[in-house]
Design a protein around this motif. Structure first.
Motif, PDB file in Angstrom:
ATOM      1  N   VAL A  93       0.861  -1.177   0.000  1.00  0.00           N
ATOM      2  CA  VAL A  93       0.000   0.000   0.000  1.00  0.00           C
ATOM      3  C   VAL A  93       0.899   1.228   0.000  1.00  0.00           C
ATOM      4  O   VAL A  93       1.779   1.368   0.852  1.00  0.00           O
ATOM      5  N   ILE A  94       0.675   2.115  -0.971  1.00  0.00           N
ATOM      6  CA  ILE A  94       1.467   3.336  -1.087  1.00  0.00           C
ATOM      7  C   ILE A  94       0.587   4.513  -0.687  1.00  0.00           C
ATOM      8  O   ILE A  94      -0.511   4.677  -1.216  1.00  0.00           O
ATOM      9  N   THR A  95       1.080   5.305   0.266  1.00  0.00           N
ATOM     10  CA  THR A  95       0.327   6.460   0.761  1.00  0.00           C
ATOM     11  C   THR A  95       1.240   7.679   0.820  1.00  0.00           C
ATOM     12  O   THR A  95       2.464   7.559   0.756  1.00  0.00           O
ATOM     13  N   TYR A  96       0.617   8.845   0.951  1.00  0.00           N
ATOM     14  CA  TYR A  96       1.351  10.086   1.186  1.00  0.00           C
ATOM     15  C   TYR A  96       0.498  11.002   2.031  1.00  0.00           C
ATOM     16  O   TYR A  96      -0.719  10.806   2.152  1.00  0.00           O
ATOM     17  N   LEU A  97       1.135  11.994   2.648  1.00  0.00           N
ATOM     18  CA  LEU A  97       0.414  13.005   3.415  1.00  0.00           C
ATOM     19  C   LEU A  97       0.162  14.192   2.503  1.00  0.00           C
ATOM     20  O   LEU A  97       1.100  14.742   1.916  1.00  0.00           O
ATOM     21  N   ASP A  98      -1.102  14.583   2.376  1.00  0.00           N
ATOM     22  CA  ASP A  98      -1.411  15.728   1.522  1.00  0.00           C
ATOM     23  C   ASP A  98      -1.198  17.029   2.289  1.00  0.00           C
ATOM     24  O   ASP A  98      -0.764  17.025   3.446  1.00  0.00           O
ATOM     25  N   GLU A  99      -1.503  18.145   1.624  1.00  0.00           N
ATOM     26  CA  GLU A  99      -1.266  19.465   2.220  1.00  0.00           C
ATOM     27  C   GLU A  99      -2.075  19.720   3.474  1.00  0.00           C
ATOM     28  O   GLU A  99      -1.739  20.572   4.281  1.00  0.00           O
ATOM     29  N   ASP A 100      -3.153  18.935   3.691  1.00  0.00           N
ATOM     30  CA  ASP A 100      -3.969  19.080   4.899  1.00  0.00           C
ATOM     31  C   ASP A 100      -3.545  18.119   5.999  1.00  0.00           C
ATOM     32  O   ASP A 100      -4.153  18.085   7.067  1.00  0.00           O
ATOM     33  N   GLY A 101      -2.525  17.292   5.711  1.00  0.00           N
ATOM     34  CA  GLY A 101      -2.061  16.325   6.698  1.00  0.00           C
ATOM     35  C   GLY A 101      -2.834  15.016   6.663  1.00  0.00           C
ATOM     36  O   GLY A 101      -2.662  14.176   7.538  1.00  0.00           O
ATOM     37  N   ASP A 102      -3.687  14.843   5.657  1.00  0.00           N
ATOM     38  CA  ASP A 102      -4.455  13.598   5.526  1.00  0.00           C
ATOM     39  C   ASP A 102      -3.625  12.547   4.804  1.00  0.00           C
ATOM     40  O   ASP A 102      -2.871  12.855   3.886  1.00  0.00           O
ATOM     41  N   THR A 103      -3.778  11.288   5.208  1.00  0.00           N
ATOM     42  CA  THR A 103      -3.099  10.185   4.540  1.00  0.00           C
ATOM     43  C   THR A 103      -3.926   9.777   3.327  1.00  0.00           C
ATOM     44  O   THR A 103      -5.088   9.416   3.453  1.00  0.00           O
ATOM     45  N   ILE A 104      -3.302   9.825   2.155  1.00  0.00           N
ATOM     46  CA  ILE A 104      -3.966   9.524   0.889  1.00  0.00           C
ATOM     47  C   ILE A 104      -3.324   8.275   0.290  1.00  0.00           C
ATOM     48  O   ILE A 104      -2.106   8.170   0.207  1.00  0.00           O
ATOM     49  N   THR A 105      -4.150   7.330  -0.131  1.00  0.00           N
ATOM     50  CA  THR A 105      -3.669   6.101  -0.757  1.00  0.00           C
ATOM     51  C   THR A 105      -3.553   6.296  -2.258  1.00  0.00           C
ATOM     52  O   THR A 105      -4.425   6.872  -2.893  1.00  0.00           O
ATOM     53  N   VAL A 106      -2.444   5.797  -2.806  1.00  0.00           N
ATOM     54  CA  VAL A 106      -2.194   5.866  -4.245  1.00  0.00           C
ATOM     55  C   VAL A 106      -2.259   4.451  -4.800  1.00  0.00           C
ATOM     56  O   VAL A 106      -1.597   3.549  -4.295  1.00  0.00           O
ATOM     57  N   SER A 107      -3.070   4.271  -5.855  1.00  0.00           N
ATOM     58  CA  SER A 107      -3.176   2.929  -6.437  1.00  0.00           C
ATOM     59  C   SER A 107      -3.283   2.953  -7.959  1.00  0.00           C
ATOM     60  O   SER A 107      -3.667   1.958  -8.560  1.00  0.00           O
ATOM     61  N   SER A 108      -2.954   4.104  -8.567  1.00  0.00           N
ATOM     62  CA  SER A 108      -3.036   4.198 -10.032  1.00  0.00           C
ATOM     63  C   SER A 108      -2.104   5.300 -10.522  1.00  0.00           C
ATOM     64  O   SER A 108      -1.616   6.121  -9.743  1.00  0.00           O
ATOM     65  N   ASP A 109      -1.882   5.320 -11.833  1.00  0.00           N
ATOM     66  CA  ASP A 109      -1.065   6.376 -12.439  1.00  0.00           C
ATOM     67  C   ASP A 109      -1.668   7.748 -12.191  1.00  0.00           C
ATOM     68  O   ASP A 109      -0.957   8.701 -11.863  1.00  0.00           O
ATOM     69  N   ASP A 110      -2.985   7.856 -12.346  1.00  0.00           N
ATOM     70  CA  ASP A 110      -3.648   9.151 -12.153  1.00  0.00           C
ATOM     71  C   ASP A 110      -3.495   9.651 -10.721  1.00  0.00           C
ATOM     72  O   ASP A 110      -3.234  10.834 -10.495  1.00  0.00           O
ATOM     73  N   GLU A 111      -3.652   8.765  -9.750  1.00  0.00           N
ATOM     74  CA  GLU A 111      -3.512   9.174  -8.350  1.00  0.00           C
ATOM     75  C   GLU A 111      -2.072   9.569  -8.035  1.00  0.00           C
ATOM     76  O   GLU A 111      -1.838  10.513  -7.280  1.00  0.00           O
ATOM     77  N   LEU A 112      -1.114   8.873  -8.623  1.00  0.00           N
ATOM     78  CA  LEU A 112       0.289   9.222  -8.421  1.00  0.00           C
ATOM     79  C   LEU A 112       0.588  10.584  -9.044  1.00  0.00           C
ATOM     80  O   LEU A 112       1.261  11.419  -8.453  1.00  0.00           O
ATOM     81  N   SER A 113       0.038  10.817 -10.206  1.00  0.00           N
ATOM     82  CA  SER A 113       0.209  12.109 -10.867  1.00  0.00           C
ATOM     83  C   SER A 113      -0.388  13.229 -10.006  1.00  0.00           C
ATOM     84  O   SER A 113       0.243  14.279  -9.820  1.00  0.00           O
ATOM     85  N   GLU A 114      -1.573  13.007  -9.468  1.00  0.00           N
ATOM     86  CA  GLU A 114      -2.208  14.006  -8.595  1.00  0.00           C
ATOM     87  C   GLU A 114      -1.348  14.289  -7.371  1.00  0.00           C
ATOM     88  O   GLU A 114      -1.251  15.427  -6.928  1.00  0.00           O
ATOM     89  N   ALA A 115      -0.732  13.252  -6.829  1.00  0.00           N
ATOM     90  CA  ALA A 115       0.120  13.432  -5.646  1.00  0.00           C
ATOM     91  C   ALA A 115       1.289  14.354  -5.974  1.00  0.00           C
ATOM     92  O   ALA A 115       1.599  15.273  -5.208  1.00  0.00           O
ATOM     93  N   PHE A 116       1.934  14.132  -7.118  1.00  0.00           N
ATOM     94  CA  PHE A 116       3.060  14.981  -7.505  1.00  0.00           C
ATOM     95  C   PHE A 116       2.604  16.401  -7.800  1.00  0.00           C
ATOM     96  O   PHE A 116       3.341  17.352  -7.542  1.00  0.00           O
ATOM     97  N   MET A 117       1.426  16.571  -8.326  1.00  0.00           N
ATOM     98  CA  MET A 117       0.922  17.899  -8.670  1.00  0.00           C
ATOM     99  C   MET A 117       0.683  18.746  -7.423  1.00  0.00           C
ATOM    100  O   MET A 117       0.716  19.967  -7.486  1.00  0.00           O
ATOM    101  N   GLN A 118       0.460  18.110  -6.283  1.00  0.00           N
ATOM    102  CA  GLN A 118       0.214  18.861  -5.050  1.00  0.00           C
ATOM    103  C   GLN A 118       1.474  19.527  -4.509  1.00  0.00           C
ATOM    104  O   GLN A 118       1.397  20.475  -3.765  1.00  0.00           O
ATOM    105  N   PHE A 119       2.616  18.988  -4.861  1.00  0.00           N
ATOM    106  CA  PHE A 119       3.849  19.474  -4.227  1.00  0.00           C
ATOM    107  C   PHE A 119       4.793  20.094  -5.189  1.00  0.00           C
ATOM    108  O   PHE A 119       4.813  20.368  -6.195  1.00  0.00           O
TER     109      PHE A 119
END
Length: 119
Positions: A93-119
């Protein structure tokens, strides 16, 4: 028009962007193979913490970031003795902390792309 005062509606709008400025802003929010970013992959006691350059996650054939490449690296670093690796044998399971401090799970290319776009 010299000396003309802006109406309250015009004041709220702010300065207009030129087409060039709009393109530049859009380019800044687009991921490419040349995007400069580094992610820290925390793999627990078994794999430690690894720094992954964004370019290692880029899929040239699809011209996008690849979740499967990230997944492969996580398995490779966590279980180096298992090479060659059959990814279907692993549940990661791959997760990251978003700008609000919430733990977000990544399970696809689109979600990974969104994660990089936040930072």
């Amino acid at each position: 028009r010299k000396g003309r005062h802006k109406t309250p509606k015009e004041q709220k709008r702010g300065p207009r962007q030129t087409q060039e400025e709009k393109v530049t802003m859009a380019e800044q929010n687009t991921l490419t193979s040349k995007t400069h970013a580094v992610m820290k992959l925390q793999l627990g006691e078994r794999g430690g913490t690894r720094r992954i350059n964004f370019s290692r996650l880029w899929d040239v054939s699809r011209n996008s970031v690849s979740y499967s490449k990230l997944f492969s690296l996580a398995v490779e670093y966590s279980f180096p003795e298992d090479a060659p690796i059959d990814l279907s044998n692993y549940d990661i399971v791959i997760t990251y902390l978003d700008e609000d401090g919430d733990t977000i799970t990544v399970s696809s290319d689109d979600e990974l792309s969104e994660a990089f776009m936040q930072f």
